[in-house]
Enzyme design. Sequence first.
Site, PDB file in Angstrom:
ATOM      1  N   GLU A  47       1.092 -13.425  12.263  1.00  0.00           N
ATOM      2  CA  GLU A  47       1.563 -12.236  12.971  1.00  0.00           C
ATOM      3  C   GLU A  47       1.392 -11.044  12.028  1.00  0.00           C
ATOM      4  O   GLU A  47       1.690 -11.146  10.828  1.00  0.00           O
ATOM      5  CB  GLU A  47       3.048 -12.385  13.350  1.00  0.00           C
ATOM      6  CG  GLU A  47       3.317 -13.474  14.356  1.00  0.00           C
ATOM      7  CD  GLU A  47       2.631 -13.227  15.699  1.00  0.00           C
ATOM      8  OE1 GLU A  47       2.551 -12.061  16.132  1.00  0.00           O
ATOM      9  OE2 GLU A  47       2.165 -14.208  16.304  1.00  0.00           O
ATOM     10  N   ASP A  92       0.829  -1.207   0.000  1.00  0.00           N
ATOM     11  CA  ASP A  92       0.000   0.000   0.000  1.00  0.00           C
ATOM     12  C   ASP A  92       0.868   1.263   0.000  1.00  0.00           C
ATOM     13  O   ASP A  92       1.976   1.272   0.543  1.00  0.00           O
ATOM     14  CB  ASP A  92      -0.895  -0.013   1.254  1.00  0.00           C
ATOM     15  CG  ASP A  92      -2.006   1.024   1.167  1.00  0.00           C
ATOM     16  OD1 ASP A  92      -2.316   1.490   0.051  1.00  0.00           O
ATOM     17  OD2 ASP A  92      -2.559   1.382   2.225  1.00  0.00           O
ATOM     18  N   GLY A  93       0.331   2.315  -0.611  1.00  0.00           N
ATOM     19  CA  GLY A  93       0.985   3.617  -0.535  1.00  0.00           C
ATOM     20  C   GLY A  93       1.594   4.117  -1.823  1.00  0.00           C
ATOM     21  O   GLY A  93       2.264   5.159  -1.832  1.00  0.00           O
ATOM     22  N   ASN A  98     -10.385  -2.955  -6.688  1.00  0.00           N
ATOM     23  CA  ASN A  98      -9.562  -2.032  -7.491  1.00  0.00           C
ATOM     24  C   ASN A  98     -10.107  -1.824  -8.909  1.00  0.00           C
ATOM     25  O   ASN A  98      -9.750  -0.851  -9.578  1.00  0.00           O
ATOM     26  CB  ASN A  98      -8.107  -2.501  -7.580  1.00  0.00           C
ATOM     27  CG  ASN A  98      -7.314  -2.318  -6.301  1.00  0.00           C
ATOM     28  OD1 ASN A  98      -6.325  -3.011  -6.067  1.00  0.00           O
ATOM     29  ND2 ASN A  98      -7.726  -1.377  -5.443  1.00  0.00           N
TER      30      ASN A  98
HETATM   31  C1  FPP Z   1      -1.939   0.122  -3.372  1.00  0.00           C
HETATM   32  O1  FPP Z   1      -1.461   1.452  -3.363  1.00  0.00           O
HETATM   33  C2  FPP Z   1      -1.352  -0.604  -4.481  1.00  0.00           C
HETATM   34  C3  FPP Z   1      -2.054  -1.132  -5.517  1.00  0.00           C
HETATM   35  C4  FPP Z   1      -3.516  -1.007  -5.626  1.00  0.00           C
HETATM   36  C5  FPP Z   1      -1.396  -1.813  -6.658  1.00  0.00           C
HETATM   37  C6  FPP Z   1      -0.147  -2.572  -6.342  1.00  0.00           C
HETATM   38  C7  FPP Z   1       0.663  -2.701  -7.582  1.00  0.00           C
HETATM   39  C8  FPP Z   1       2.006  -2.691  -7.667  1.00  0.00           C
HETATM   40  C9  FPP Z   1       2.862  -2.677  -6.486  1.00  0.00           C
HETATM   41  C10 FPP Z   1       2.723  -2.655  -8.975  1.00  0.00           C
HETATM   42  C11 FPP Z   1       2.413  -3.736  -9.931  1.00  0.00           C
HETATM   43  C12 FPP Z   1       2.421  -5.107  -9.344  1.00  0.00           C
HETATM   44  C13 FPP Z   1       3.226  -6.117  -9.741  1.00  0.00           C
HETATM   45  C14 FPP Z   1       3.072  -7.464  -9.146  1.00  0.00           C
HETATM   46  C15 FPP Z   1       4.272  -5.932 -10.745  1.00  0.00           C
HETATM   47  P1  FPP Z   1      -2.502   2.643  -3.537  1.00  0.00           P
HETATM   48  O2  FPP Z   1      -2.570   2.976  -4.966  1.00  0.00           O
HETATM   49  O3  FPP Z   1      -3.809   2.271  -2.901  1.00  0.00           O
HETATM   50  O4  FPP Z   1      -1.794   3.772  -2.708  1.00  0.00           O
HETATM   51  P2  FPP Z   1      -2.488   4.948  -1.887  1.00  0.00           P
HETATM   52  O5  FPP Z   1      -3.231   4.300  -0.741  1.00  0.00           O
HETATM   53  O6  FPP Z   1      -1.349   5.770  -1.436  1.00  0.00           O
HETATM   54  O7  FPP Z   1      -3.407   5.668  -2.842  1.00  0.00           O
END
Ligand code: FPP
Length: 250
Positions: A201, A14-15, A62
């Site tokens: 955990e 996240d983030g 998402n």
């Molecule tokens: C959450 O951050 C992250 C996601 C919804 C997507 C995760 C994807 C990746 C790490 C990159 C692609 C994945 C792979 C396996 C190559 P957010 O967008 O919710 O962040 P925020 O809470 O700060 O808005």
Amino acid sequence: MSTSLPRHVGIIMDGNGRWAQVRGQPRIEGHRVGAESVRDITRASRQLGLEALTLYAFSSQNWSRPADEVKALMQLLRDYLLDERAEIMDNQIRLHAIGDIERLPAFVKEPLDALCRDSAHHTGMTLTLALSYGGRESLARAARVLAARVAAGELAPDAIDVDVLGQALPTGVLPPLDLLIRTSGEQRISNFLLWESAYAELVFVDVLWPDFRRNELYRCLESYAARERRFGLTSAQLANPDSDVEPTSG
Ligand code: FPP
């Protein structure tokens, strides 16, 4: 580092959006750098000897994000699957996917299916990507499968216990989840591995995912190693498994 290594680590990455926003960049730039973290954490996990690493890459919810962001995330996933293919094959990593994979566009599903199939015989770490995944959706699907088996006369309702339900989940092939990490400072499970996290955990770190690299992972593993896992027993019982000390509360 302590030798008490978890067998299976799950991560809520996240983030990414916040990482980009504080830099005045589009959210997708956070996802792009986040994909670099995926590469580093996967590599470090394999080197450490973890048996399983499960990453929450795209949730069922998402899909409701802005269309441009969904499209860019799908493109990043495709790039990842193509770019990492050699690394996964050369390092005996078994790729596994959980979630509603049928919903993914063909340009992601095809390289994903191919890599899952081609790496299925690998005996090193299992890397599971949770894609179009929700813990509640996963439990509902398992319930449907079991209900169909009951309706077909293959399974008695009384036979449905924790083991049978656990095996009906797509994580049934993995070791129990030992450690669940969430980055970005938020302290929620957000529909990830709900059943599997029963005795995991939990470690919440105040680092945004694009900044989460192997040194952050090592710190989480140190924290895990310092925990006492009781699984509902008392400390005294754990210290002396043969004692008949009366159990108190878990
Ligand atoms: C959450 O951050 C992250 C996601 C919804 C997507 C995760 C994807 C990746 C790490 C990159 C692609 C994945 C792979 C396996 C190559 P957010 O967008 O919710 O962040 P925020 O809470 O700060 O808005």
